[in-house]
Write an enzyme that holds these catalytic residues in place. Structure first.
Site, PDB file in Angstrom:
ATOM      1  N   ILE A 271       0.816  -1.221   0.000  1.00 54.77           N
ATOM      2  CA  ILE A 271       0.000   0.000   0.000  1.00 54.77           C
ATOM      3  C   ILE A 271       0.845   1.265   0.000  1.00 54.77           C
ATOM      4  O   ILE A 271       0.446   2.274  -0.559  1.00 54.77           O
ATOM      5  CB  ILE A 271      -0.985   0.043   1.207  1.00 54.77           C
ATOM      6  CG1 ILE A 271      -0.236  -0.053   2.537  1.00 54.77           C
ATOM      7  CG2 ILE A 271      -2.039  -1.027   1.097  1.00 54.77           C
ATOM      8  CD1 ILE A 271      -1.104   0.313   3.731  1.00 54.77           C
ATOM      9  N   CYS A 333      -2.224 -12.241   0.547  1.00 55.48           N
ATOM     10  CA  CYS A 333      -1.102 -11.301   0.541  1.00 55.48           C
ATOM     11  C   CYS A 333      -0.624 -11.255   1.982  1.00 55.48           C
ATOM     12  O   CYS A 333      -0.419 -12.303   2.577  1.00 55.48           O
ATOM     13  CB  CYS A 333      -1.514  -9.946   0.003  1.00 55.48           C
ATOM     14  SG  CYS A 333      -3.027  -9.279   0.708  1.00 55.48           S
ATOM     15  N   GLY A 336      -4.508  -9.854   3.607  1.00 61.36           N
ATOM     16  CA  GLY A 336      -5.605 -10.471   2.876  1.00 61.36           C
ATOM     17  C   GLY A 336      -6.777  -9.554   2.620  1.00 61.36           C
ATOM     18  O   GLY A 336      -7.870 -10.015   2.326  1.00 61.36           O
ATOM     19  N   TRP A 337      -6.571  -8.246   2.744  1.00 63.62           N
ATOM     20  CA  TRP A 337      -7.708  -7.377   2.452  1.00 63.62           C
ATOM     21  C   TRP A 337      -7.394  -6.290   1.420  1.00 63.62           C
ATOM     22  O   TRP A 337      -8.220  -5.480   1.122  1.00 63.62           O
ATOM     23  CB  TRP A 337      -8.281  -6.768   3.738  1.00 63.62           C
ATOM     24  CG  TRP A 337      -7.281  -6.096   4.635  1.00 63.62           C
ATOM     25  CD1 TRP A 337      -6.400  -5.144   4.286  1.00 63.62           C
ATOM     26  CD2 TRP A 337      -7.092  -6.324   6.036  1.00 63.62           C
ATOM     27  NE1 TRP A 337      -5.655  -4.758   5.355  1.00 63.62           N
ATOM     28  CE2 TRP A 337      -6.064  -5.468   6.456  1.00 63.62           C
ATOM     29  CE3 TRP A 337      -7.701  -7.168   6.971  1.00 63.62           C
ATOM     30  CZ2 TRP A 337      -5.625  -5.436   7.779  1.00 63.62           C
ATOM     31  CZ3 TRP A 337      -7.269  -7.117   8.283  1.00 63.62           C
ATOM     32  CH2 TRP A 337      -6.225  -6.267   8.687  1.00 63.62           C
ATOM     33  N   ARG A 339      -4.407  -6.404  -1.636  1.00 63.77           N
ATOM     34  CA  ARG A 339      -4.066  -7.046  -2.913  1.00 63.77           C
ATOM     35  C   ARG A 339      -4.953  -8.243  -3.188  1.00 63.77           C
ATOM     36  O   ARG A 339      -5.359  -8.489  -4.316  1.00 63.77           O
ATOM     37  CB  ARG A 339      -2.604  -7.491  -2.878  1.00 63.77           C
ATOM     38  CG  ARG A 339      -1.664  -6.329  -2.918  1.00 63.77           C
ATOM     39  CD  ARG A 339      -0.260  -6.780  -2.642  1.00 63.77           C
ATOM     40  NE  ARG A 339       0.043  -6.730  -1.222  1.00 63.77           N
ATOM     41  CZ  ARG A 339       1.266  -6.552  -0.724  1.00 63.77           C
ATOM     42  NH1 ARG A 339       2.282  -6.415  -1.534  1.00 63.77           N
ATOM     43  NH2 ARG A 339       1.472  -6.511   0.568  1.00 63.77           N
ATOM     44  N   LYS A 375     -10.221  -2.303   4.380  1.00 61.88           N
ATOM     45  CA  LYS A 375     -10.343  -1.253   5.399  1.00 61.88           C
ATOM     46  C   LYS A 375     -10.617   0.111   4.752  1.00 61.88           C
ATOM     47  O   LYS A 375      -9.728   0.962   4.651  1.00 61.88           O
ATOM     48  CB  LYS A 375      -9.072  -1.202   6.250  1.00 61.88           C
ATOM     49  CG  LYS A 375      -8.801  -2.548   6.926  1.00 61.88           C
ATOM     50  CD  LYS A 375      -8.003  -2.398   8.186  1.00 61.88           C
ATOM     51  CE  LYS A 375      -6.571  -2.040   7.925  1.00 61.88           C
ATOM     52  NZ  LYS A 375      -5.825  -1.795   9.169  1.00 61.88           N
TER      53      LYS A 375
END
Lengths: 639, 549
Positions: A271, A333, A336-337, A339, A375
Site C-alpha cells: 500500500i 497477501c 488479505g484485504w 491485494r 479497510k
C-alpha cells in the site's frame, strides 16, 4: 456549526488549474459543503465540495490580489481560490481544517444525509444487494461446501467473517486455525467447474512453523475439486516482501509441507508503494504547460501503470488457473484485504459475466471488498487521520475495470461514469456502505438503521450509468475475458484523474451522444406503438400526405453534464442551459450566421485568456520574439 | 515486358502464411509484376493480395531447407511466409526485393491498373483551382487567379494557377519568387470568411547573411493586410535553425523590412528527424515483450507524440491569430512543402467546417498537399521498416493525419468521416492502385499524364458503396471553430495505425457496429414516426367533418 467562523466570503477569485483564466464568485461554507457560486449571472457556475472529499487545504503566501487557498480533493479535484482579505482566508482555512477531520463517525455526512425517503424505502435500499443470494447463485452450499457461522460474533476471526467452508473440515479445527493465519479469513467462490477461489491472509509460518490444521484445510480444498490434483497458492506480494515477513514470524507456505499445492508469487507492491505512486502521478499530470516528454517520463517514473498491469496480470493468472486448468486457487497477501481483494474481485470479473452487469458489480464490491473487510475507513482516510494507512487500492481496482472496458466495450453493462461515481462515494461518506473498516464495525455503527445505501441511489439513476453498446450476448461468446496485457494497451485514465479539468476532455462525448440516441430510440418505439394503436381505429390509409413537421421532443432524465458529481442534481431547466453550452450540434442547428459566432465566446477562447495578450502588447518592440507561449490546453470551442 | 525478367520463380506451392491474430493459411504463392498473391486452394476467401509497392523491407531466414521470408509493409503490417525449398525461397525473396524497389514511376501499378468499377465522377476533375477560386470570388474581390506559373517555370513545385492579391502583377510575382526558396512566393492558402483574414504560405525568404531584401515580396505580403492591420509570420523553425539557414542563403523576414508583421518561431522538426521518430515508434509498438517502464520510455524516446503536439499547437496558434486576433498569417518553414502544409491544413480543419466533410477534406488534401507541392513520391518512398540509408523519406503526411485523428477524437461528432478514412488515406499515400499520390508536384503529374492514363483515388472513394465505410455515424454538421486541447494528457497514441497489427480489433469493431446500428435505428424510427403522424393527421382531418354533422 460551531466550527464555522465565516459562513460567506464575497469577491473570491477561482483560478483555473491549467490556464491563466479566473472567475469571481462567492464562497459559502456550510456544515457539509464548501460552495463556490460564480457571480456572473448568465452562466453561474456552482462548485460544491463535500468536506469529506477534501484531502488537504493549504494557505499559500499572500499576494497583491489576496490570500491564496489551495484545496486538494480525494476525487482529484484541485481548486485554487484567492480570497481578498487575509482574515477571511484564515477563517475559512481553520474552519476547513477542523471540518475535514471529523473525530467521530457520528460527524460523517452519512449520518446527517437525508434523501427524503422513509424508513421502509431505506430498508429496501439496504436489501437490494443480498450476499446470501449471491452464494446461492454461486451454488453454495453444495455437496462439497457448506456455510458456517463460526465467525458469527466476529470473535474467532476478528474483525472479519468466514462464510464458506469445506464440509470435510471438522469444525473444531477452526479454533486452531486462527493460530496460524495472520488475518484469519477464508472464503470461496465456486465456478461451474467446481474449482474454488479462496482467500486468506499470510500464514504465520516464520522460518519453520507448521500448522497441521492449515495443511489439512488446503488438502480439503484440493479434495473438494475433482478436476485438479493440486491447488494454486498465489502470494500476491513480491517475493522479497514475503521473505521479509518471515522474520516477523509470518511468511508464506512452504511447499514441502503442503503436498498438493503449487506456489506462485505475483509481485504486486504494498500500500505504501501504491500511495507514493499515485502521488507522483498526480504531481506530474497536475503540472502546468506540461511537455509531452515530461508527461511520458513522469508517467513512467510514477510506476502507476506498471502497478495496474501487475494487478491485471495476477487476475489473469487466477482466471486462467480456474477456467483453463480447472484448479482451485488460494489467494493471499499479507493481511488479505488489499491485494487479495483486488485480485479476487478482478479475477471474478474476468470469469463471471454476471459481475459485469450493474447489479453484479455491486454484488462483487459488496462481497470481495466490503464484507471481507477491505479497510475503507483507513484506506480512504474517512476518520482516523493516519496517513500511512491511506492508499488507492480500491481506485486501482476501478481503474483495472476501466482498462477492461476499453478493451471490451460491449462486455460491461455500465460505463465509466458508474466507476467514477462509485469512486466519488467511496470518499464522500454520504452513504453507509463504505464506512468503517469491517463488517463488525458497520454493525456496531448500525449503519443499516442510520444511513442510506449507495446501491439504491445508483440503481435509481441507472439510466445515467448504462453503457449504450452493452451486449448481453457478448457474455455468451466471451464467458471469460482474455484481455491483452501488453504494456501498450494500458492507457492513462484521463476521465478519472482529470475528471474536473474539463479543458482536457474531448469536447464532444461519444458516450453521451449514443446514450441519447438509445434513449430516444426507446421513446420513439413507444411513440410508434401509440401511433399504430391510434391508426388501428381508423384502419389503414394510403392517401397522399400533407407535409407536417413533427415536433421533436426530447425529454431526457438529467444526465451528469459535467462529471461534477458531488453537486446536487440540477433542475431540468439548468440542465437544458448547460446542454446548450455543451452540445455543439444543437448550436449548429440554430443556423446562426457565421459572423455572430465570434461574439458568442465562452471562457477560454478569447485572446487574453490564452496568454496571447502579451504578444499583442509587445508588438513593434525591437526585441526578437524568441519565445511565444500559448496555452492551448485551455482553448475551447467558439460557441 | 520487363517484369518477367525480375520474376525468377513465379509460383510456389505449399507456402504457409502467418499473420498476427489470423489463422495461418497454406496455399500457392504467385508473383506478378505488381502483386504478391497467396491463395489457398481449398477456400477462396483466404487470399492475400499485396502490392509490391507496399513492401517496405524483407528479411529471410533458413532452417534446414525451409526458408522464411518476413515481409514488412509500409502500412506497418508484418507477415511471414514459410517457403519450402531454399532455391525457391531465395528466388522469391530477390524477386520481391527487385519488384518493390522499382525506381521508375511509369512502371508503377497505377499505370497498369484498370478499374473494375465504372467511373461515374472523375476524381481528376473534382478539385480544380478554378472552382475553389469561384467560391473565393463570392466572398471577396481582393484576389485574382494568376497564370504566371503556367509552364511551371516560376516555381516548379506550384500548380499552374495561383491565387494572389489583386494588386500585384505577374512581374512582381516573378521577382518575389526569385526571393523565396524554390520560387515559392507567398500565395493564398485560406480565406476566413468570418472576418476576412487570410492565411498565406510560402518558402523561406533568401535573405542570406547580408540581409538581402525584396521590395516586391514586401509589397506582396503587405497587400494582404487591410489598412492599419497587422499580421503574423509563423516560422515553423526555431530561431536558431532559421539563423543557421542564413548561411545557406535562406533566412527569415527582418522586422525592419516588414514592420507590419510580427514573427513567431515554432519548433516543428525537419523531415529526417521525423523519419527517425517514426522508425523508433514502430519499433516500440511492435515489441510485445516490453515491460511497462520500457514501453513508456521507448514511446517517449521516439518523440512521436511530441511531434504531434508541436504541430497541433502551431496549427492552433495560426488559427488563433486569424480567428481570435483578427490578423492575417503567413506560414513558412524552409522549403514550404512540409511543416508549412501541416500547419496551414490543420488550421483550416480547426477554422473551416467545410474541411470536416468528406468532400471538403478531399479538397483540402488536393489543395494544401497535392497542388501545394508536397513531394509525396520522395516522402513516402519508404516507411518505418526501411533499413537503407534514408534519402528524403519522412512521415510528414502521416503526422498530419495523426493530428487530424487527435482532433477527431476530441470532436467525434464534428467530422463527416471516421478514423477508417484517415487510415485509408495513409495506406494510399504509401502504396496504391490509384495515382493521386504519385509524383512530387503538379508539374510532374502533368508530365506523367496521370489524368489520362490512370485512375484518381477520389473516383473510387466517392462511390457510395465505398463511402459507406468512411462515414461517421455521429456526424452532425457544426459551423463552429473547434479548438482542440493540446495538453499531453489529451493526445493519444493513434492505435488504429500503430497498434493496428498487434491487437485484435474484433471487440472494438463490433462495438462500433453496434453504435452505428443504434444511430441508424434512430433515423428509421424518426422516419416511421413522421410517416405515421402524417397518416394519422390525414385521417383525423378526413374524419372530423364526418363526425361533426
Amino acid at each position: 456549526m460551531e466550527h464555522i467562523r465565516t459562513p460567506k466570503v464575497e469577491q473570491v477569485k477561482l483560478l483555473d488549474r491549467f490556464s491563466n483564466k479566473s472567475v469571481i464568485g462567492t464562497l459559502h461554507l456550510t456544515a457539509t459543503h464548501l460552495i463556490f457560486v460564480e457571480s456572473n449571472s448568465t452562466s453561474a457556475q456552482e462548485i460544491w465540495i463535500l468536506h469529506h472529499h477534501i484531502a488537504s487545504v493549504e494557505k499559500l503566501s499572500l499576494t497583491t490580489s489576496g490570500c491564496p487557498l489551495l484545496i486538494q480533493c480525494r476525487n482529484f479535484r484541485l481548486v485554487h481560490f484567492v480570497i481578498p482579505r487575509e482574515r477571511d482566508c484564515h477563517d475559512i482555512y481553520s474552519s476547513l481544517l477542523r471540518l475535514l477531520r471529523p473525530v467521530s463517525y457520528d460527524e460523517l455526512y452519512a449520518f446527517s444525509y437525508n434523501p427524503k425517503q422513509n424508513d421502509q424505502q431505506r430498508e429496501e435500499g439496504w436489501q437490494l444487494i443480498d450476499l446470501a443470494a449471491e452464494f446461492e447463485r454461486m451454488g453454495v452450499p453444495c455437496d462439497q461446501w457448506q456455510l458456517t457461522d463460526v465467525n458469527r460474533e466476529y470473535k474467532r476471526l476478528p474483525p472479519n467473517i468466514c462464510i464458506g467452508l469445506v464440509k470435510s473440515v471438522v469444525p473444531h479445527l477452526l479454533c486452531f486455525y486462527n493460530v496460524l493465519r495472520g488475518g484469519k479469513r477464508l472464503y470461496l467462490f465456486v465456478s461451474c467447474l467446481q474449482a474454488a477461489v479462496c482467500r486468506c491472509s499470510q500464514p504465520l509460518s516464520g522460518f519453520s512453523a507448521r500448522c497441521l490444521e492449515d495443511e489439512h484445510m488446503l488438502q480439503a480444498i484440493s479434495k473438494a475439486n475433482h478436476n485438479s490434483r493440486y491447488v494454486y497458492v498465489m502470494d500476491t506480494r513480491p517475493k522479497l516482501n514475503a521473505l521479509a515477513n518471515r522474520a516477523a514470524g509470518k511468511g508464506y507456505e512452504n511447499e514441502d509441507n503442503y503436498s498438493n499445492i503449487r506456489f506462485q508469487f505475483v509481485g504486486i507492491e504494498n500500500i505504501h508503494v501504491m500511495r507514493g505512486s499515485l502521488q507522483k502521478l498526480l504531481e506530474v499530470v497536475g503540472t502546468r504547460s506540461l511537455s509531452m516528454t515530461d508527461y511520458l517520463v513522469g508517467l513512467e517514473n510514477s510506476g502507476w501503470l506498471r502497478h495496474i498491469k501487475a494487478i491485471m496480470d495476477a487476475a489473469i493468472f487466477l482466471a486462467k488457473a480456474v477456467t483453463v486448468e480447472g484448479a482451485s486457487v488460494l489467494v493471499h497477501c499479507s493481511d488479505g484485504w488489499d491485494r487479495t481483494a483486488q485480485v479476487c474481485a478482478l479475477g471474478s470479473l474476468l470469469m463471471d459475466p454476471y459481475y459485469r452487469t450493474i447489479k453484479g458489480f455491486m454484488v462483487l464490491i459488496e462481497k470481495d471488498w466490503i464484507s471481507f473487510g477491505h479497510k475503507f475507513a483507513d484506506r480512504c482516510d474517512q476518520l482516523d487521520p493516519d496517513p500511512k494507512e491511506v492508499s488507492p487500492i480500491f481506485t486501482q481496482f476501478l481503474e483495472c475495470v476501466w482498462q477492461l472496458t476499453e478493451q471490451f466495450p460491449q462486455a460491461f453493462e455500465f460505463s465509466e461514469w458508474f466507476l467514477i461515481q462509485i469512486h466519488e462515494h467511496v470518499h464522500s461518506c454520504q452513504f453507509g456502505n463504505f464506512l468503517g473498516n469491517s463488517q463488525r464495525q458497520r454493525e456496531v455503527l448500525q449503519l443499516k438503521e442510520r444511513t442510506y445505501s449507495l446501491w439504491a441511489h445508483l440503481l435509481s439513476e441507472k439510466q445515467n450509468y448504462l453503457n449504450p453498446v452493452y451486449s448481453p450476448s457478448f457474455a455468451e461468446s466471451h464467458p471469460v475475458l482474455e484481455p491483452s496485457t501488453q504494456a501498450c494497451h494500458f492507457k492513462f485514465w484521463r476521465n478519472m484523474y482529470h475528471q474536473y479539468d474539463r479543458s482536457m476532455h474531448p469536447r464532444q462525448s461519444i458516450l453521451k451522444q449514443v446514450l441519447t440516441f438509445k434513449e430516444s430510440n426507446r421513446e420513439l418505439e413507444g411513440t410508434v406503438q401509440a401511433l399504430k394503436t391510434k391508426l388501428q381505429k381508423f384502419g389503414v390509409s394510403t392517401s397522399p400526405l400533407k407535409p407536417q413537421t413533427p415536433p421533436r421532443e426530447r425529454s431526457l432524465p438529467p444526465r451528469p453534464q459535467s462529471l461534477i458529481l458531488g453537486a446536487p442534481l440540477l433542475s431540468r431547466k439548468e440542465v437544458q442551459q448547460e446542454e446548450d453550452e455543451e452540445v455543439f450540434g444543437e448550436e449548429a442547428r440554430e443556423d446562426a450566421p457565421a459572423s455572430t459566432d465570434g461574439e458568442r465566446t465562452v471562457e477560454g477562447s478569447s485572446a487574453t485568456e490564452n496568454g496571447y495578450g502579451e504578444l499583442t502588447g509587445s508588438f513593434g518592440s525591437k526585441n526578437e520574439p524568441a519565445v511565444v507561449t500559448l496555452e492551448f490546453g485551455v482553448a475551447r470551442m467558439t460557441c | 515486358m520487363e517484369f518477367a525478367e525480375l520474376i525468377k520463380t513465379p509460383r510456389v506451392d505449399g507456402v504457409v502464411l502467418h499473420r498476427p491474430f489470423m489463422p495461418t493459411v497454406e496455399g500457392t504463392l504467385c508473383l506478378t509484376g505488381h502483386h504478391l498473391i497467396l491463395s489457398s486452394r481449398q477456400d477462396n476467401t483466404e487470399e492475400l493480395w499485396l502490392l509490391h509497392a507496399n513492401i517496405d523491407s524483407t528479411e529471410k531466414r533458413f532452417v534446414g531447407s525451409l526458408g522464411t521470408i518476413i515481409v514488412k509493409c509500409k502500412d506497418l503490417r508484418v507477415i511471414q511466409l514459410d517457403i519450402p525449398g531454399m532455391e525457391e525461397c531465395l528466388n522469391i525473396a530477390s524477386s520481391i526485393e527487385a519488384l518493390s524497389t522499382l525506381d521508375s514511376v511509369s512502371l508503377m501499378y497505377p499505370f497498369f491498373y484498370r478499374p473494375l468499377f465504372e467511373v461515374i465522377e472523375d476524381g481528376w476533375q473534382l478539385f480544380v483551382p478554378e472552382e475553389a477560386f469561384k467560391d473565393l470570388e463570392s466572398m471577396t474581390d481582393e484576389w485574382r487567379l494568376s497564370e504566371v506559373n503556367k509552364d511551371f517555370s516560376v516555381c516548379p513545385s506550384y500548380p499552374s494557377l495561383l491565387t494572389v492579391p489583386k494588386d500585384i502583377d505577374d512581374e512582381s510575382l516573378c521577382k518575389a519568387a526569385s526571393f523565396r526558396h524554390g520560387g515559392r512566393f507567398p500565395v493564398l492558402s485560406y480565406y476566413h470568411k468570418k472576418n476576412g483574414m487570410v492565411m498565406m504560405r510560402a518558402a523561406q525568404p533568401l535573405t542570406g547573411t547580408n540581409g538581402r531584401r525584396c521590395k516586391e515580396d514586401e509589397k506582396l505580403i503587405n497587400a494582404t493586410l487591410c489598412a492599419g492591420k497587422r499580421g503574423y509570420i509563423i516560422d515553423t523553425r526555431t530561431i536558431a535553425v532559421a539563423q543557421q539557414a542564413k548561411a545557406r542563403g535562406g533566412g527569415f523576414e527582418q522586422e525592419a523590412n516588414y514592420p507590419q508583421w510580427r514573427r513567431i518561431h515554432k519548433a516543428i522538426e525537419r523531415s529526417n528527424v521525423l523519419q527517425e521518430s517514426l522508425i523508433k515508434l514502430v519499433e516500440a509498438c511492435n515489441d510485445q515483450s516490453h515491460s511497462m517502464d520500457r514501453w513508456l520510455s521507448k514511446l517517449e524516446a521516439s518523440n512521436w507524440q511530441s511531434n504531434v503536439k508541436e504541430i497541433l499547437t502551431t496549427a492552433c496558434l495560426a488559427a488563433q491569430c486569424i480567428d481570435r486576433e483578427g490578423a492575417s498569417v503567413l506560414v513558412h518553414g524552409t522549403e514550404g512543402t512540409d511543416s508549412t502544409l501541416q500547419v496551414t491544413s490543420l488550421a483550416q480543419i480547426i477554422l473551416d467546417p467545410a474541411c470536416r466533410t468528406i468532400r471538403g477534406f478531399e479538397a483540402l488534401i488536393e489543395r494544401e498537399w497535392l497542388q501545394a507541392g508536397h513531394p509525396f513520391h520522395q516522402r513516402c518512398a519508404q516507411s518505418a521498416y526501411s533499413n537503407g540509408k534514408p534519402r528524403s523519406e519522412a512521415p510528414v503526411f502521416l503526422l498530419f493525419l495523426d493530428c487530424v485523428w487527435q482532433i477527431l477524437r476530441q470532436f467525434p461528432c464534428s467530422f463527416q468521416f471516421n478514423e477508417n478514412f484517415l487510415i485509408m488515406l495513409f495506406e494510399h499515400a504509401y502504396a496504391s492502385q490509384f495515382s493521386t499520390f504519385l509524383g512530387n508536384s503538379v508539374a510532374e503529374r502533368v508530365k506523367l499524364l496521370l489524368s489520362q492514363k490512370t485512375v484518381s483515388l477520389w473516383s473510387w472513394v466517392n462511390r457510395p458503396q465505398e463511402l459507406e465505410r468512411f462515414l461517421n455515424p455521429l456526424y452532425e454538421p457544426n459551423n463552429l471553430v473547434i479548438w482542440p486541447s493540446v495538453a499531453p494528457q489529451s493526445l493519444l497514441l493513434w492505435e488504429g495505425v500503430f497498434l493496428r497489427w498487434n491487437r485484435s480489433t474484433k471487440c472494438l469493431d463490433e462495438a462500433y457496429q453496434e453504435m452505428a446500428h443504434i444511430i441508424e435505428y434512430n433515423k428509421e424510427l424518426q422516419n416511421k414516426v413522421n410517416s405515421l403522424r402524417r397518416q394519422l393527421a390525414q385521417l383525423e382531418t378526413e374524419d372530423s367533418p364526418l363526425q361533426t354533422p
